[in-house]
Design a protein around this motif. Structure first.
Motif, PDB file in Angstrom:
ATOM      1  N   GLU A  23     -35.066 -23.115   0.233  1.00 21.56           N
ATOM      2  CA  GLU A  23     -34.011 -22.488   1.049  1.00 21.56           C
ATOM      3  C   GLU A  23     -34.616 -21.682   2.192  1.00 21.56           C
ATOM      4  N   LEU A  24     -35.733 -21.019   1.940  1.00 27.39           N
ATOM      5  CA  LEU A  24     -36.403 -20.257   2.995  1.00 27.39           C
ATOM      6  C   LEU A  24     -36.869 -21.200   4.114  1.00 27.39           C
ATOM      7  N   PHE A  25     -37.421 -22.351   3.731  1.00 24.44           N
ATOM      8  CA  PHE A  25     -37.814 -23.350   4.727  1.00 24.44           C
ATOM      9  C   PHE A  25     -36.590 -23.794   5.522  1.00 24.44           C
ATOM     10  N   GLY A  26     -35.486 -24.067   4.816  1.00 24.77           N
ATOM     11  CA  GLY A  26     -34.257 -24.488   5.479  1.00 24.77           C
ATOM     12  C   GLY A  26     -33.740 -23.453   6.461  1.00 24.77           C
ATOM     13  N   GLU A  27     -33.794 -22.187   6.060  1.00 27.13           N
ATOM     14  CA  GLU A  27     -33.352 -21.115   6.964  1.00 27.13           C
ATOM     15  C   GLU A  27     -34.218 -21.077   8.214  1.00 27.13           C
ATOM     16  N   LYS A  28     -35.523 -21.181   8.035  1.00 29.38           N
ATOM     17  CA  LYS A  28     -36.435 -21.122   9.180  1.00 29.38           C
ATOM     18  C   LYS A  28     -36.252 -22.319  10.112  1.00 29.38           C
ATOM     19  N   GLN A  29     -35.896 -23.469   9.547  1.00 31.60           N
ATOM     20  CA  GLN A  29     -35.708 -24.678  10.348  1.00 31.60           C
ATOM     21  C   GLN A  29     -34.251 -24.901  10.748  1.00 31.60           C
ATOM     22  N   ARG A  30     -33.368 -24.015  10.294  1.00 35.66           N
ATOM     23  CA  ARG A  30     -31.923 -24.133  10.536  1.00 35.66           C
ATOM     24  C   ARG A  30     -31.390 -25.479  10.032  1.00 35.66           C
ATOM     25  N   MET A  31     -31.768 -25.770   8.779  1.00 38.06           N
ATOM     26  CA  MET A  31     -31.350 -27.028   8.165  1.00 38.06           C
ATOM     27  C   MET A  31     -30.525 -26.751   6.918  1.00 38.06           C
ATOM     28  N   HIS A  32     -29.481 -27.549   6.736  1.00 36.21           N
ATOM     29  CA  HIS A  32     -28.626 -27.464   5.555  1.00 36.21           C
ATOM     30  C   HIS A  32     -29.371 -28.039   4.356  1.00 36.21           C
ATOM     31  N   ARG A  33     -29.018 -27.588   3.160  1.00 39.17           N
ATOM     32  CA  ARG A  33     -29.695 -28.051   1.949  1.00 39.17           C
ATOM     33  C   ARG A  33     -29.593 -29.574   1.774  1.00 39.17           C
ATOM     34  N   THR A  34     -28.462 -30.152   2.112  1.00 35.61           N
ATOM     35  CA  THR A  34     -28.318 -31.606   2.004  1.00 35.61           C
ATOM     36  C   THR A  34     -29.315 -32.311   2.924  1.00 35.61           C
ATOM     37  N   ASP A  35     -29.538 -31.759   4.118  1.00 38.51           N
ATOM     38  CA  ASP A  35     -30.510 -32.331   5.043  1.00 38.51           C
ATOM     39  C   ASP A  35     -31.921 -32.237   4.455  1.00 38.51           C
ATOM     40  N   LEU A  36     -32.233 -31.108   3.834  1.00 37.59           N
ATOM     41  CA  LEU A  36     -33.543 -30.929   3.208  1.00 37.59           C
ATOM     42  C   LEU A  36     -33.734 -31.914   2.055  1.00 37.59           C
ATOM     43  N   ASN A  37     -32.677 -32.083   1.256  1.00 35.99           N
ATOM     44  CA  ASN A  37     -32.754 -33.033   0.146  1.00 35.99           C
ATOM     45  C   ASN A  37     -32.972 -34.453   0.669  1.00 35.99           C
ATOM     46  N   ALA A  38     -32.263 -34.806   1.739  1.00 38.89           N
ATOM     47  CA  ALA A  38     -32.418 -36.135   2.333  1.00 38.89           C
ATOM     48  C   ALA A  38     -33.843 -36.331   2.830  1.00 38.89           C
ATOM     49  N   LEU A  39     -34.369 -35.330   3.491  1.00 42.86           N
ATOM     50  CA  LEU A  39     -35.734 -35.407   3.993  1.00 42.86           C
ATOM     51  C   LEU A  39     -36.720 -35.589   2.840  1.00 42.86           C
ATOM     52  N   GLY A 107     -47.276 -27.314   7.227  1.00 42.23           N
ATOM     53  CA  GLY A 107     -47.509 -25.926   7.627  1.00 42.23           C
ATOM     54  C   GLY A 107     -46.823 -24.924   6.710  1.00 42.23           C
ATOM     55  N   PHE A 108     -45.617 -25.260   6.281  1.00 44.33           N
ATOM     56  CA  PHE A 108     -44.854 -24.322   5.453  1.00 44.33           C
ATOM     57  C   PHE A 108     -45.261 -24.405   3.980  1.00 44.33           C
ATOM     58  N   PHE A 109     -45.442 -25.626   3.482  1.00 48.98           N
ATOM     59  CA  PHE A 109     -45.678 -25.816   2.049  1.00 48.98           C
ATOM     60  C   PHE A 109     -47.147 -25.750   1.654  1.00 48.98           C
ATOM     61  N   GLN A 110     -48.066 -25.775   2.618  1.00 52.49           N
ATOM     62  CA  GLN A 110     -49.497 -25.727   2.297  1.00 52.49           C
ATOM     63  C   GLN A 110     -49.878 -24.494   1.477  1.00 52.49           C
ATOM     64  N   PRO A 111     -49.381 -23.301   1.799  1.00 55.27           N
ATOM     65  CA  PRO A 111     -49.734 -22.146   0.953  1.00 55.27           C
ATOM     66  C   PRO A 111     -49.273 -22.315  -0.505  1.00 55.27           C
ATOM     67  N   LEU A 112     -48.107 -22.912  -0.711  1.00 53.25           N
ATOM     68  CA  LEU A 112     -47.640 -23.156  -2.074  1.00 53.25           C
ATOM     69  C   LEU A 112     -48.507 -24.200  -2.756  1.00 53.25           C
ATOM     70  N   ASP A 113     -48.848 -25.269  -2.026  1.00 50.29           N
ATOM     71  CA  ASP A 113     -49.748 -26.276  -2.591  1.00 50.29           C
ATOM     72  C   ASP A 113     -51.068 -25.641  -3.019  1.00 50.29           C
TER      73      ASP A 113
END
Length: 156
Positions: A23-39, A107-113
């Protein structure tokens, strides 16, 4: 040893925390959760080697054709997804994650990885095999129960 209820709680906590992260990634990218799930579904198809089509995406997300088209229009307009004709059958459309989306995601998920990698160093390869089987079985169980709940009720 953790009992089943403790494992369920831990899975639920992991789900909540990963949802918050996404959700934090989605907020930063201004993307809806459905869009994130699709991606995510389109990216996962890339790794599986099977091309993702709009109809397979609709099925995976349980969306209508028109809702799927809206999601794809937004993802394409934002530069995250590209629609391409299948080179062997020009009637078929394949969905591909753009280099831009892959770079943003990295860029966003690398720290979590990295944090996952460090956290998992304490586990042997054999442990990781068991964990992978556990997670796969848990995913399969979730999909099965969800499918049962989503199917129309049968008359008694």
């Amino acid at each position: 040893m953790a009992d089943n209820s403790a494992l369920v709680r831990l899975l639920r906590q992991l789900t909540v925390e990963t949802d918050r992260f996404v959700e934090l990634f989605g907020e930063k990218q201004r993307m809806h959760r459905t869009d994130l799930n699709a991606l995510a579904v389109i990216m996962d198809a890339r790794w599986s080697g099977e091309p993702m089509s709009p109809s397979r995406l609709a099925e995976a997300l349980h969306l209508s054709a028109s809702a799927t088209t809206s999601v794809l229009d937004r993802l394409e307009a934002s530069g995250h997804v590209e629609r391409a004709r299948n080179p062997h059958d020009r009637r078929k459309v394949e969905l591909r994650t753009s280099d831009k989306a892959l770079e943003l995601g990295r860029g966003f998920f690398q720290p979590l990885d990295g944090a996952f990698t460090r956290a998992w160093e304490q586990f042997s390869d054999a442990d990781k095999e068991v964990i992978a089987r556990f997670l796969s079985a848990s995913i399969d169980a979730t999909v099965s129960v969800r499918a049962g709940l989503a199917s129309p009720a049968r008359p008694e």
